[in-house]
Design a protein around this motif. Structure first.
Motif, PDB file in Angstrom:
ATOM      1  N   ARG A   1       0.834  -1.202   0.000  1.00 20.43           N
ATOM      2  CA  ARG A   1       0.000   0.000   0.000  1.00 20.43           C
ATOM      3  C   ARG A   1       0.872   1.258   0.000  1.00 20.43           C
TER       4      ARG A   1
ATOM      5  N   GLN B   1       1.611   2.292  -3.590  1.00 17.82           N
ATOM      6  CA  GLN B   1       0.555   2.484  -4.595  1.00 17.82           C
ATOM      7  C   GLN B   1       0.208   3.959  -4.760  1.00 17.82           C
TER       8      GLN B   1
ATOM      9  N   TRP C   1      -2.256   5.306  -6.108  1.00 17.61           N
ATOM     10  CA  TRP C   1      -3.675   5.663  -5.927  1.00 17.61           C
ATOM     11  C   TRP C   1      -4.103   5.492  -4.475  1.00 17.61           C
ATOM     12  N   SER C   2      -3.224   4.946  -3.623  1.00 15.53           N
ATOM     13  CA  SER C   2      -3.567   4.799  -2.209  1.00 15.53           C
ATOM     14  C   SER C   2      -2.959   5.918  -1.367  1.00 15.53           C
TER      15      SER C   2
ATOM     16  N   GLU D   1       3.783   8.539  -2.126  1.00 12.53           N
ATOM     17  CA  GLU D   1       4.187   7.167  -1.784  1.00 12.53           C
ATOM     18  C   GLU D   1       5.510   7.168  -1.022  1.00 12.53           C
TER      19      GLU D   1
ATOM     20  N   TYR E   1     -11.755   8.750  -4.383  1.00 14.34           N
ATOM     21  CA  TYR E   1     -10.711   8.027  -3.640  1.00 14.34           C
ATOM     22  C   TYR E   1     -11.261   6.700  -3.111  1.00 14.34           C
ATOM     23  N   GLN E   2     -10.452   5.662  -3.194  1.00 12.86           N
ATOM     24  CA  GLN E   2     -10.752   4.333  -2.640  1.00 12.86           C
ATOM     25  C   GLN E   2     -11.908   3.619  -3.341  1.00 12.86           C
TER      26      GLN E   2
ATOM     27  N   ASN F   1     -13.169   1.067  -6.111  1.00  7.45           N
ATOM     28  CA  ASN F   1     -12.662  -0.008  -6.943  1.00  7.45           C
ATOM     29  C   ASN F   1     -13.333   0.106  -8.313  1.00  7.45           C
TER      30      ASN F   1
END
Length: 571
Positions: A91, A94, A96-97, A101, A264-265, A267
């Protein structure tokens, strides 16, 4: 039968359950699920970073197998499942997380569609450049260390981060009896806000919000409405509505809705599958086809519309029923001195600045101690090899001594040196005894004395320490600051019924008996097979139409009762 010498203590099961459960919940709160307010990390993330620091996999070294890193973290600091360590590390890599990073991954680290990463034996990792700043000055006694789980090594209790990590990356965690969900923010804005706080400790939250406008999510999107943001900054709790970034295009002869950023978050694959189901069940009408055209250049989801569909109405249905619109519930709970607390924006900044201040004091004390130790040795050099005469005496003492210990004692009594200085003289290489080297020693001594004066000034001068915090932050902003990704739509509010009902022309008919009916104008004109009368004009026996009115769906209708009251209803 219990054995001889055994003591059994009867305990009430209720009390035992209570104490055991409280112990368990405290352990989850403090050492698993909640981040520390100072460095914004939970223990597992801190251990991953420290483990990588120990393996020297910095941003300028080559990548190392993930399994090697996970094994190291597992064996030295984090005695839990290997998946817990690997999942945390994945994580951290990532884009997008995390907004910024912390790990630079090589290989398959999963995707926005929820695909799992490759097994750790296939992937490799190293620290990102920004993580060097999170670990900066760790070797200068800036933070406390504690024993690891088997007391064979030590690990840091917190990292001396220069990055306001809790603000910029956020976090989420579920403990026992409490949870945390903190939004990510933009680094440039966060640093501006922190500098404004350092300049004026009494600054209001509203003034801080001029710098740090709203959260900034890694996946972009649009923050819809500002009330939730205001609540989150003022109280530490708030509901932020997020929408996808959308535009309309014409593809062939059809209109299409194009999505380029999702909330955000979310899927992406699940969202598309769910939308397809809703279309099939006719919950959402007007969509002809859905395609995911995302590639390495970026995200692109295409909703092709039927010819008679109104793009805005379909879009509002998508917002209402699918994750094109989601909400992010901010709940800022972090550990302050080991206890969970709910924090507003100003509290978060305050604790970060306090942490940086402590790190700078401790770093300066460490550097001062080292400088004084070096100055002490240089003073010894200058006493002994400062003149030709003293140098000759020293060489004679060393030559006529039976062993190093005797030589050391001879030097100590002859030149009034300390133990440390005498040892340093004995360790000198002959090359250092030349005239040129002696000048170097004098120059270094002057430099060290100036440094000592400077470090002592830092320790006695508080405004100067805060200036150093600001200077270091502005340097970080220069290196890593970027534009914000999430836009803010200040006009946003709750969706209303008008957003999902098209504003079409309709015919209202009212019959003599008081029946009222609404029919689409387009349908009203179409005759049924057999061609008798109008669609909207079929009535019961011995009833006939008295009024016919045309209107549009969004207009209002007023009803007056015989008692003189008036009611309204949307058409």
């Amino acid at each position: 039968m219990h054995k001889e010498g055994e003591r059994l203590i009867p305990i009430n099961i209720v009390d035992e359950m209570k104490t055991s459960y409280i112990d368990y919940s405290m352990s989850v709160i403090v050492s698993r699920a909640l981040p520390d307010v100072r460095d914004g990390l939970k223990p597992v993330h801190r251990r991953v970073l420290y483990g990588m620091y120990g393996l020297n996999v910095f941003s300028n070294r080559k990548h190392l197998k993930s399994a090697r890193i996970v094994g190291d973290v597992l064996g030295k600091y984090h005695p839990h499942g290997d998946s817990s360590v690997y999942d945390a590390m994945v994580r951290m890599a990532q884009p997008w997380s995390l907004r910024y990073e912390q790990v630079d991954g090589q290989g398959n680290f999963g995707s926005m569609d929820g695909d799992p990463p490759a097994a750790m034996r296939y992937t490799e990792a190293r620290l990102k450049k920004i993580s060097d700043e999170i670990l900066a000055d760790l070797d200068k006694e800036t933070v406390d260390f504690q024993n690891n789980f088997d007391d064979s090594l030590t690990e840091p209790t917190v990292l001396p981060t220069r990055i306001p990590n809790l603000l910029v990356n956020g976090t989420s965690g579920i403990a026992v009896g409490m949870a945390t969900n903190m939004a990510p923010h933009n680094l440039t804005e966060s640093i501006d806000a922190i500098c404004a706080y350092i300049d004026d400790k009494e600054i209001s939250i509203d003034d801080l919000m001029k710098h740090i406008i709203a959260p900034d999510f890694p996946t972009g999107g649009i923050i819809y409405g500002y009330d939730g943001v205001r609540d989150a900054f003022h109280t530490g709790r708030g509901r932020i509505v997020l929408r996808a970034k959308v535009n309309f295009e014409e593809i062939g002869n059809r209109n299409a809705i194009i999505v380029t950023e999702v909330p955000y978050q979310v899927n992406k694959a699940e969202m598309i599958a769910r939308t397809a189901e809703l279309v099939k069940d006719e919950k959402i009408t007007g969509i002809y086809e859905i395609r995911d055209e995302s590639d390495r250049k970026g995200l692109r989801i295409v909703y092709e519309l039927k010819n008679d569909a109104i793009p805005n109405v379909v879009l509002n249905l998508l917002y209402k029923y699918t994750s094109l619109q989601t909400s992010f519930s901010v709940n800022n709970i972090a550990l302050v001195k080991g206890r969970p607390e709910q924090l507003n924006l100003k509290n978060l900044i305050h604790h970060f600045v306090e942490h940086r201040h402590e790190v700078i004091v401790r770093r300066t004390e460490y550097e001062l101690r080292k400088a004084k130790e070096r100055a002490h040795i240089l003073e010894g050099f200058m006493k002994v090899i400062g003149t030709q005469d003293s140098l000759d005496r020293a060489i004679a003492i060393i030559r006529h001594s039976a062993n190093p210990q005797a030589a050391k004692e001879g030097l100590i009594s002859e030149f009034e040196l300390s133990e440390i200085q005498a040892q340093a003289i004995l360790d000198l290489r002959l090359a250092r005894l030349t005239g040129m080297e002696l000048d170097k020693i004098r120059a270094e001594y002057e430099e060290i004395m100036a440094l000592i004066k400077d470090l002592e000034d830092i320790l006695s001068n508080e405004p100067r320490r805060y200036q150093i915090i600001k200077d270091e932050l502005l340097e970080i902003k220069e290196k890593y600051g970027d534009e914000r990704r999430s836009e803010i739509d200040y006009s946003g509010g709750e969706m209303s019924i008008e957003d999902i009902i098209p504003d079409e022309k309709v015919v209202l008919t009212i019959s003599h008996a008081g029946y009222i009916k609404r029919t689409l104008l387009s349908e009203y004109k179409v005759q049924s097979r057999g061609g008798v009368g109008n669609r909207g004009a079929t009535t019961r026996d011995e009833d006939f139409l008295e009024y016919i009115v045309t209107a549009t769906n969004h207009e209002y209708l007023l009803f007056f009762t015989e008692k003189g009251k008036c009611f309204w209803l949307r058409v």
